[in-house]
Design a protein around this motif. Structure first.
Motif, mmCIF file in Angstrom:
data_model
loop_
_atom_site.group_PDB
_atom_site.id
_atom_site.type_symbol
_atom_site.label_atom_id
_atom_site.label_comp_id
_atom_site.label_asym_id
_atom_site.label_seq_id
_atom_site.Cartn_x
_atom_site.Cartn_y
_atom_site.Cartn_z
ATOM 1 N N THR A 254 -12.845 -6.117 -9.794
ATOM 2 C CA THR A 254 -13.228 -4.709 -9.742
ATOM 3 C C THR A 254 -13.361 -4.146 -11.152
ATOM 4 O O THR A 254 -12.464 -4.313 -11.984
ATOM 5 C CB THR A 254 -12.177 -3.901 -8.955
ATOM 6 N N ASN B 192 -10.828 -10.241 5.421
ATOM 7 C CA ASN B 192 -10.220 -9.957 4.109
ATOM 8 C C ASN B 192 -9.638 -8.548 4.033
ATOM 9 O O ASN B 192 -9.786 -7.843 3.033
ATOM 10 C CB ASN B 192 -11.236 -10.156 2.978
ATOM 11 N N ASN C 197 -17.749 -4.659 -7.508
ATOM 12 C CA ASN C 197 -16.793 -5.368 -6.664
ATOM 13 C C ASN C 197 -15.674 -4.439 -6.184
ATOM 14 O O ASN C 197 -14.486 -4.649 -6.481
ATOM 15 C CB ASN C 197 -16.195 -6.558 -7.420
ATOM 16 N N LYS D 35 -6.230 -5.897 4.528
ATOM 17 C CA LYS D 35 -4.777 -5.843 4.428
ATOM 18 C C LYS D 35 -4.283 -4.471 4.867
ATOM 19 O O LYS D 35 -4.993 -3.467 4.744
ATOM 20 C CB LYS D 35 -4.313 -6.124 2.998
ATOM 21 N N ASN E 234 -17.108 -7.514 2.228
ATOM 22 C CA ASN E 234 -16.733 -6.124 1.991
ATOM 23 C C ASN E 234 -17.844 -5.198 2.461
ATOM 24 O O ASN E 234 -19.029 -5.388 2.139
ATOM 25 C CB ASN E 234 -16.466 -5.905 0.500
ATOM 26 N N ARG F 25 -7.101 -1.704 3.932
ATOM 27 C CA ARG F 25 -7.979 -1.854 2.769
ATOM 28 C C ARG F 25 -8.634 -3.234 2.803
ATOM 29 O O ARG F 25 -7.968 -4.234 3.080
ATOM 30 C CB ARG F 25 -7.180 -1.695 1.464
ATOM 31 N N GLN F 26 -9.918 -3.248 2.509
ATOM 32 C CA GLN F 26 -10.664 -4.513 2.477
ATOM 33 C C GLN F 26 -10.860 -4.950 1.037
ATOM 34 O O GLN F 26 -11.292 -4.170 0.170
ATOM 35 C CB GLN F 26 -12.019 -4.357 3.173
ATOM 36 N N ASP F 27 -10.544 -6.208 0.763
ATOM 37 C CA ASP F 27 -10.677 -6.747 -0.592
ATOM 38 C C ASP F 27 -12.142 -6.927 -0.975
ATOM 39 O O ASP F 27 -13.021 -7.045 -0.101
ATOM 40 C CB ASP F 27 -9.968 -8.102 -0.694
ATOM 41 N N PRO F 28 -12.442 -6.956 -2.278
ATOM 42 C CA PRO F 28 -13.812 -7.245 -2.719
ATOM 43 C C PRO F 28 -14.243 -8.621 -2.232
ATOM 44 O O PRO F 28 -13.430 -9.520 -2.039
ATOM 45 C CB PRO F 28 -13.702 -7.215 -4.249
ATOM 46 N N TYR G 295 -12.990 -2.232 -3.831
ATOM 47 C CA TYR G 295 -12.197 -2.281 -2.604
ATOM 48 C C TYR G 295 -12.789 -1.256 -1.631
ATOM 49 O O TYR G 295 -13.434 -0.288 -2.039
ATOM 50 C CB TYR G 295 -10.738 -1.919 -2.873
ATOM 51 N N TRP G 296 -12.525 -1.475 -0.338
ATOM 52 C CA TRP G 296 -12.921 -0.467 0.659
ATOM 53 C C TRP G 296 -11.672 0.042 1.348
ATOM 54 O O TRP G 296 -10.996 -0.687 2.074
ATOM 55 C CB TRP G 296 -13.886 -1.048 1.690
ATOM 56 N N ASN G 297 -11.332 1.299 1.092
ATOM 57 C CA ASN G 297 -10.246 1.952 1.816
ATOM 58 C C ASN G 297 -10.827 2.497 3.116
ATOM 59 O O ASN G 297 -11.568 3.477 3.116
ATOM 60 C CB ASN G 297 -9.659 3.071 0.965
#
Length: 553
Positions: free
Chosen positions: A505, A393, A364, A395, A434, A427-430, A366-368
């Motif tokens: 995560t 999703n 799970n 931010k 994603n 950044r994209q949340d899990p 995050y995607w930076n």
């Protein structure tokens, strides 16, 4: 390269042979120090002062900066410092055999230019009566010999090469490589090539294709495709071609009606060429069938060095991603214990060839979002749809005192915002949307790429799967994760499933790092000996082929 280094210092507009001629003049007219530098000491060599050839040879050995000079020196020592490639007046047949061997090094995936081919060719065609030059040239020839012997098996050459094997026997690599016989090249060093490793299998495939006839009448379709029940004179040509290539099992090649036997042969051909194995003779299949044996032979040749590198990876478990194949394999004891489809980089976002180690993977994640994607893809979408970030999703984050600070995207002027200058990132949340999916496999590299899951599942159903920005998307990432922890004392499948379902995560650290190798094999023979070909999607083969042919012809 004692002579060729000096050649490369001349202006580049001077042609190669002219530069060699100039160097020959320089050698004759000036001190030998121009070619040799006494940067390190060599074993003292005692020779008779009245033997000018021996003196020249000794000087060359004592003052050379060649990489293998220690091995070269030991070889001459074992032969009492006699010339190996000439009698002092003319070159012997071994010298010409060496030149031919270097010319044919291309057939083993080696570049003839690495062995001073042009220098050796020039001096074989030139009468040299200066003993001071003959000694130096003899060392040049010997160094090329040992380097070629070393590179054929990609093993450091040792003095024992001349202890166990006669330098000039009928079984030497010179004889074998000239005759295009590669089965005995392991006699160069003590340790033979691994039996039926990827390199050996590819050599066998290359030998098969070299023996095929290059005379073939191309197939020409008069309609979009041919399938079962169709009749055409092109069907007989197709049967004959596929029979020669080993795909058509029946020797009855006279039937001009498309039947199930031909459909099966076409399906087998399509499978080993990465095409949709539908058994239909369409334009793409015809294009691959019509490729000449010469083209296929070259394709096999340019992959030899890649196969050799894979063969040297050993028996321990490792991950192998083959970009043109669009597949990931887990290899153990030389055999694939798991494989899955992958999506690789587009032509403008090529997946790099690299070697690293996976020590952990992230559940799970995050995607930076990379700056380039933010600039070229997300900001234009935001300008069209101000709600794009919330819908996906995502931010906006800024750094302050090493702390992440969330920024309201509504206060940002996206028409002027430059992520390469402004200290903002997305950044994209899990979650289901994603871009990395539910799993990310991390390994150190300079390209910022990794393996990961993806929500875009439909891409795996395609035969050609070059769609990513360079990372490798894995079709079955949880299966891969379970393979990686299968020998773990700290992790089990049940434990992995538990943390995955929590949707938080979680970093999973492996008991022992697992090597990962991303390679670029466009031709190979599998464990069953089936010869596979794939398109050169990044045009890497073309550059290698140009280097091999431009220096070998």
């Amino acid at each position: 390269m004692l002579i060729i280094k000096a050649i490369y210092q001349l202006p580049m507009h001077i042609c190669t042979l002219c530069r060699i001629g100039i160097i020959a003049i320089i050698i004759n007219a000036t001190s030998p120090v121009i070619v040799f530098a006494n940067n390190f000491s060599q074993p003292e060599i005692i020779s008779s002062p009245d033997n000018s050839l021996h003196s020249s040879l000794n000087y060359a050995l004592n003052n050379s900066t060649l990489p293998l000079i220690n091995e070269v020196t030991k070889l001459y020592e074992s032969r009492k410092y006699n010339l190996l490639w000439s009698n002092g007046n003319q070159y012997n047949h071994h010298a010409h055999a060496l030149y031919n061997a270097i010319q044919n090094a291309r057939k083993l995936g080696l570049n003839p230019a690495d062995y001073d081919l042009d220098v050796i060719k020039y001096f074989l065609e030139t009468t040299i009566d200066d003993s001071s030059i003959l000694g130096k040239l003899d060392v040049t020839f010997t160094h090329a010999y040992l380097k070629l012997a070393s590179d054929i098996n990609n093993k450091a050459v040792s003095y024992t090469l001349t202890d166990e094997y006669s330098l000039f026997t009928n079984n030497s690599f010179l004889t074998n490589i000239q005759a295009n016989e590669t089965s005995n090249t392991q006699n160069i060093v003590e340790t033979p090539l691994l039996n039926q490793d990827p390199y050996s299998r590819l050599l066998n495939a290359l030998e098969k294709y070299r023996n095929l006839s290059n005379e073939f009448e191309p197939i020409i379709l008069q309609k979009k495709s041919l399938t079962i029940g169709d009749a055409s004179s092109e069907i007989i040509k197709t049967r004959s071609r596929l029979y020669e290539l080993g795909d058509h099992k029946s020797a009855d090649l006279t039937n001009d009606v498309f039947d199930e036997t031909l459909a099966l042969a076409i399906s087998d051909f399509q499978y080993r060429h990465g095409l949709e194995a539908d058994g239909i003779l369409g334009k793409r299949t015809v294009r691959e069938i019509n490729k000449s044996i010469e083209q296929r032979t070259l394709q096999l040749e340019v992959n030899l060095d890649r196969a050799k590198q894979i063969s040297e990876l050993g028996s321990n478990r490792y991950i192998l991603v083959n970009v043109p194949e669009y597949k990931l394999h887990v290899i153990e004891n030389g055999k694939a214990i798991y494989q899955t489809r992958v999506v690789v980089g587009k032509k403008k976002h090529k997946t790099p060839v690299l070697t690293s180690e996976i020590s952990e993977f992230v559940l799970n994640p995050y995607w930076n979002v990379p700056t380039s994607i933010t600039k070229n893809e997300i900001i234009p979408k935001l300008q069209e749809d101000p709600e794009y970030l919330s819908k996906n999703n995502m931010k906006v984050i800024s750094k302050f005192n090493n702390q992440n600070i969330f920024v309201d995207p509504d206060i940002i002027d996206w028409t002027t915002m430059d992520p390469e200058i402004d200290s903002l990132r997305i950044r994209q949340d899990p979650g289901k949307k994603n871009a990395l999916g539910r799993v990310k496999f991390v390994f150190p590299n300079n390209y910022r790429v990794y393996l990961h899951d993806t929500p875009s599942r439909t891409l795996f159903t395609r035969n050609l799967r070059a769609f990513s920005h360079g990372c490798v998307r894995v079709e079955n990432p949880f299966e891969l994760a379970k393979v990686l922890i299968s020998n773990s004392e700290n992790w089990s499948n049940e434990k992995l499933d538990y943390f995955a379902k929590r949707k938080k995560t979680k970093i999973i650290r492996l008991d022992k790092p697992i090597p990962i190798h991303i390679t670029y094999m466009t031709a190979w023979a599998d464990e069953q000996g089936i010869i596979n070909f794939r398109p050169d999607i990044y045009k890497h083969d073309s550059q290698i082929a140009n280097n091999l042919y431009n220096t070998a012809h």
